[in-house]
Motif scaffolding. Structure first.
Motif, PDB file in Angstrom:
ATOM      1  N   ILE A 112       8.652   3.525  22.444  1.00 53.09           N
ATOM      2  CA  ILE A 112       9.345   3.398  20.909  1.00 53.09           C
ATOM      3  C   ILE A 112       8.112   2.696  20.045  1.00 53.09           C
ATOM      4  CG2 ILE A 112      11.124   2.469  19.415  1.00 53.09           C
ATOM      5  CD1 ILE A 112      12.711   2.095  22.296  1.00 53.09           C
ATOM      6  N   PRO A 113       7.932   3.632  18.985  1.00 50.89           N
ATOM      7  CA  PRO A 113       7.029   3.137  17.947  1.00 50.89           C
ATOM      8  C   PRO A 113       7.294   2.001  17.368  1.00 50.89           C
ATOM      9  CG  PRO A 113       7.782   5.396  17.517  1.00 50.89           C
ATOM     10  CD  PRO A 113       8.481   4.925  18.496  1.00 50.89           C
ATOM     11  N   ARG A 114       6.196   1.119  16.892  1.00 54.98           N
ATOM     12  CA  ARG A 114       6.682  -0.297  16.396  1.00 54.98           C
ATOM     13  C   ARG A 114       7.407  -0.183  15.094  1.00 54.98           C
ATOM     14  NH1 ARG A 114       2.574  -4.711  13.694  1.00 54.98           N
ATOM     15  NH2 ARG A 114       4.071  -6.411  14.047  1.00 54.98           N
ATOM     16  N   HIS A 115       7.435   0.889  14.211  1.00 53.53           N
ATOM     17  CA  HIS A 115       7.827   0.738  12.705  1.00 53.53           C
ATOM     18  C   HIS A 115       9.476   1.050  13.023  1.00 53.53           C
ATOM     19  CE1 HIS A 115       7.972   5.453  12.909  1.00 53.53           C
ATOM     20  NE2 HIS A 115       6.852   5.200  13.454  1.00 53.53           N
ATOM     21  N   LYS A 116       9.997   1.577  14.588  1.00 55.97           N
ATOM     22  CA  LYS A 116      11.152   1.593  14.773  1.00 55.97           C
ATOM     23  C   LYS A 116      11.952   0.563  15.327  1.00 55.97           C
ATOM     24  CE  LYS A 116      11.466   6.683  14.784  1.00 55.97           C
ATOM     25  NZ  LYS A 116      12.242   7.740  15.232  1.00 55.97           N
ATOM     26  N   ARG A 117      10.960  -0.729  15.563  1.00 54.07           N
ATOM     27  CA  ARG A 117      11.645  -1.764  16.302  1.00 54.07           C
ATOM     28  C   ARG A 117      11.432  -2.748  15.401  1.00 54.07           C
ATOM     29  NH1 ARG A 117       7.503  -3.328  20.234  1.00 54.07           N
ATOM     30  NH2 ARG A 117       6.369  -1.420  19.367  1.00 54.07           N
ATOM     31  N   MET A 118      11.202  -2.726  14.035  1.00 56.51           N
ATOM     32  CA  MET A 118      11.074  -3.867  13.084  1.00 56.51           C
ATOM     33  C   MET A 118      12.392  -4.316  12.634  1.00 56.51           C
ATOM     34  SD  MET A 118       8.107  -2.345  10.505  1.00 56.51           S
ATOM     35  CE  MET A 118       6.381  -2.350  11.053  1.00 56.51           C
ATOM     36  N   ASN A 119      12.547  -5.550  12.269  1.00 54.34           N
ATOM     37  CA  ASN A 119      13.597  -6.258  11.678  1.00 54.34           C
ATOM     38  C   ASN A 119      13.398  -6.038  10.188  1.00 54.34           C
ATOM     39  OD1 ASN A 119      11.620  -8.125  10.705  1.00 54.34           O
ATOM     40  ND2 ASN A 119      12.495  -9.647  12.217  1.00 54.34           N
ATOM     41  N   ARG A 120      14.423  -6.398   9.475  1.00 53.58           N
ATOM     42  CA  ARG A 120      14.639  -6.258   8.031  1.00 53.58           C
ATOM     43  C   ARG A 120      13.250  -6.818   7.097  1.00 53.58           C
ATOM     44  NH1 ARG A 120      19.681  -6.649   4.379  1.00 53.58           N
ATOM     45  NH2 ARG A 120      20.104  -4.725   5.256  1.00 53.58           N
ATOM     46  N   ASN A 121      13.037  -8.070   7.737  1.00 55.88           N
ATOM     47  CA  ASN A 121      11.608  -8.447   6.803  1.00 55.88           C
ATOM     48  C   ASN A 121      10.532  -7.687   7.035  1.00 55.88           C
ATOM     49  OD1 ASN A 121      13.102 -10.441   5.604  1.00 55.88           O
ATOM     50  ND2 ASN A 121      12.889 -11.875   7.323  1.00 55.88           N
ATOM     51  N   SER A 122      10.300  -7.341   8.079  1.00 56.29           N
ATOM     52  CA  SER A 122       9.009  -6.539   8.496  1.00 56.29           C
ATOM     53  C   SER A 122       9.305  -5.211   7.941  1.00 56.29           C
ATOM     54  CB  SER A 122       9.038  -6.376  10.024  1.00 56.29           C
ATOM     55  OG  SER A 122       8.883  -7.664  10.848  1.00 56.29           O
ATOM     56  N   ARG A 123      10.354  -4.530   8.049  1.00 64.45           N
ATOM     57  CA  ARG A 123      10.483  -3.316   7.399  1.00 64.45           C
ATOM     58  C   ARG A 123      10.064  -3.260   5.816  1.00 64.45           C
ATOM     59  NH1 ARG A 123      15.250  -2.634  10.587  1.00 64.45           N
ATOM     60  NH2 ARG A 123      16.542  -3.349   8.992  1.00 64.45           N
ATOM     61  N   LEU A 124      10.870  -4.404   5.174  1.00 64.05           N
ATOM     62  CA  LEU A 124      10.371  -4.402   3.818  1.00 64.05           C
ATOM     63  C   LEU A 124       9.004  -4.642   3.539  1.00 64.05           C
ATOM     64  CD1 LEU A 124      13.515  -6.539   2.660  1.00 64.05           C
ATOM     65  CD2 LEU A 124      13.124  -4.108   2.372  1.00 64.05           C
ATOM     66  N   GLN A 125       8.460  -5.415   4.037  1.00 59.70           N
ATOM     67  CA  GLN A 125       6.919  -5.449   3.977  1.00 59.70           C
ATOM     68  C   GLN A 125       5.970  -4.245   4.148  1.00 59.70           C
ATOM     69  OE1 GLN A 125       5.367  -8.680   6.455  1.00 59.70           O
ATOM     70  NE2 GLN A 125       6.564 -10.277   5.124  1.00 59.70           N
ATOM     71  N   SER A 126       6.433  -3.595   5.320  1.00 56.81           N
ATOM     72  CA  SER A 126       6.096  -2.083   5.579  1.00 56.81           C
ATOM     73  C   SER A 126       6.105  -1.147   4.676  1.00 56.81           C
ATOM     74  CB  SER A 126       6.247  -1.772   7.122  1.00 56.81           C
ATOM     75  OG  SER A 126       5.824  -0.589   7.215  1.00 56.81           O
ATOM     76  N   ALA A 127       7.418  -1.017   4.394  1.00 58.05           N
ATOM     77  CA  ALA A 127       7.817   0.012   3.168  1.00 58.05           C
ATOM     78  C   ALA A 127       7.134  -0.093   2.133  1.00 58.05           C
ATOM     79  CB  ALA A 127       9.482  -0.333   3.047  1.00 58.05           C
ATOM     80  N   ARG A 128       6.659  -1.176   1.626  1.00 57.23           N
ATOM     81  CA  ARG A 128       5.842  -1.303   0.383  1.00 57.23           C
ATOM     82  C   ARG A 128       4.720  -0.473   0.362  1.00 57.23           C
ATOM     83  NH1 ARG A 128       7.650  -6.831   0.662  1.00 57.23           N
ATOM     84  NH2 ARG A 128       8.892  -7.398  -1.252  1.00 57.23           N
ATOM     85  N   HIS A 129       4.147  -0.199   1.643  1.00 55.20           N
ATOM     86  CA  HIS A 129       2.992   0.613   1.793  1.00 55.20           C
ATOM     87  C   HIS A 129       3.238   1.768   2.402  1.00 55.20           C
ATOM     88  CE1 HIS A 129       0.302  -2.954   1.470  1.00 55.20           C
ATOM     89  NE2 HIS A 129       1.180  -3.466   2.370  1.00 55.20           N
ATOM     90  N   TRP A 130       4.578   2.170   3.034  1.00 59.60           N
ATOM     91  CA  TRP A 130       4.898   3.459   3.324  1.00 59.60           C
ATOM     92  C   TRP A 130       5.308   4.332   2.129  1.00 59.60           C
ATOM     93  CZ3 TRP A 130       9.508   5.824   3.391  1.00 59.60           C
ATOM     94  CH2 TRP A 130       9.935   6.956   4.334  1.00 59.60           C
ATOM     95  N   VAL A 131       5.852   3.668   1.232  1.00 59.93           N
ATOM     96  CA  VAL A 131       6.959   4.496   0.142  1.00 59.93           C
ATOM     97  C   VAL A 131       5.911   5.294  -0.694  1.00 59.93           C
ATOM     98  CG1 VAL A 131       8.186   4.338  -1.658  1.00 59.93           C
ATOM     99  CG2 VAL A 131       8.866   3.105   0.203  1.00 59.93           C
ATOM    100  N   PRO A 132       4.888   4.769  -0.956  1.00 57.28           N
ATOM    101  CA  PRO A 132       3.861   5.419  -1.843  1.00 57.28           C
ATOM    102  C   PRO A 132       3.268   6.771  -0.990  1.00 57.28           C
ATOM    103  CG  PRO A 132       3.175   3.335  -2.158  1.00 57.28           C
ATOM    104  CD  PRO A 132       4.366   3.304  -1.171  1.00 57.28           C
ATOM    105  N   LYS A 133       3.244   6.669   0.103  1.00 59.60           N
ATOM    106  CA  LYS A 133       2.551   7.694   0.916  1.00 59.60           C
ATOM    107  C   LYS A 133       3.671   9.006   1.326  1.00 59.60           C
ATOM    108  CE  LYS A 133      -0.802   4.371   3.133  1.00 59.60           C
ATOM    109  NZ  LYS A 133      -0.835   3.963   4.461  1.00 59.60           N
ATOM    110  N   TYR A 134       4.841   8.677   1.075  1.00 53.09           N
ATOM    111  CA  TYR A 134       6.179   9.533   1.588  1.00 53.09           C
ATOM    112  C   TYR A 134       6.130  10.766   0.471  1.00 53.09           C
ATOM    113  CZ  TYR A 134      10.697  11.357   2.594  1.00 53.09           C
ATOM    114  OH  TYR A 134      11.485  12.328   2.923  1.00 53.09           O
ATOM    115  N   GLU A 135       5.902  11.809   1.259  1.00 54.45           N
ATOM    116  CA  GLU A 135       5.821  13.185   0.553  1.00 54.45           C
ATOM    117  C   GLU A 135       7.336  14.025   0.564  1.00 54.45           C
ATOM    118  OE1 GLU A 135       2.637  15.065   2.417  1.00 54.45           O
ATOM    119  OE2 GLU A 135       1.100  13.678   1.539  1.00 54.45           O
TER     120      GLU A 135
END
Length: 152
Positions: free
Chosen positions: A11-34
């Protein structure tokens, strides 16, 4: 004896994250979303439901319409109601099957009767399961029988 190795998960790491980790990761992921629908993409990428995706995107500063949130809540409630209906139908079917086989025990699914000595006889659970598997053969018509007198 060497160290025991830990099993690696697929299972990829981004699918195993808790809310705090997701929010930190999403700050970088959202601008890349196409994609076209950010809520859908977020829910798929982080393996959360759409209501959770809406809440977390709002925490990041993105806005969604109240109508969209209401529709998501309505869909979630409808999905839950359908699951409850399926469970109720399954319970009802199991109850009906129990009524059909009310004269049974751990060995026999259906007790047809008892011998003079008091031993039960009938259909065992294994025979019942096998009859479910071979049910399409119920309409099988034999072409040859030992009781028939054939001319050859």
């Amino acid at each position: 004896m060497g160290k025991l190795k830990r099993k690696k998960t697929n299972i990829p790491r981004h699918k195993r994250m808790n809310r705090n980790s997701r929010l930190q990761s999403a700050r970088h992921w959202v601008p890349k979303y196409e994609g076209k629908n950010l809520v859908y993409g977020y829910s798929k990428h982080y393996a959360v439901d759409k209501l959770c995706a809406v809440k977390e995107l709002e925490l990041l500063g993105f806005r969604t319409s109240e109508h969209y949130k209401r529709e998501l809540k309505r869909a979630a409630v409808q999905k839950q109601q359908e699951a409850e209906k399926r469970k109720a139908r399954k319970r009802k079917q199991e109850f009906m099957e129990e009524d059909l086989w009310e004269d049974s025990d751990e060995t026999f699914a259906f007790i047809a009767g008892y011998t003079d000595g008091g031993a039960p006889f009938g259909i065992t659970w294994e025979e019942r399961e096998q009859s479910k598997v071979t049910e399409p053969e119920k309409n099988f018509i034999p072409i040859y029988s030992d009781n028939w007198d054939l001319p050859f």
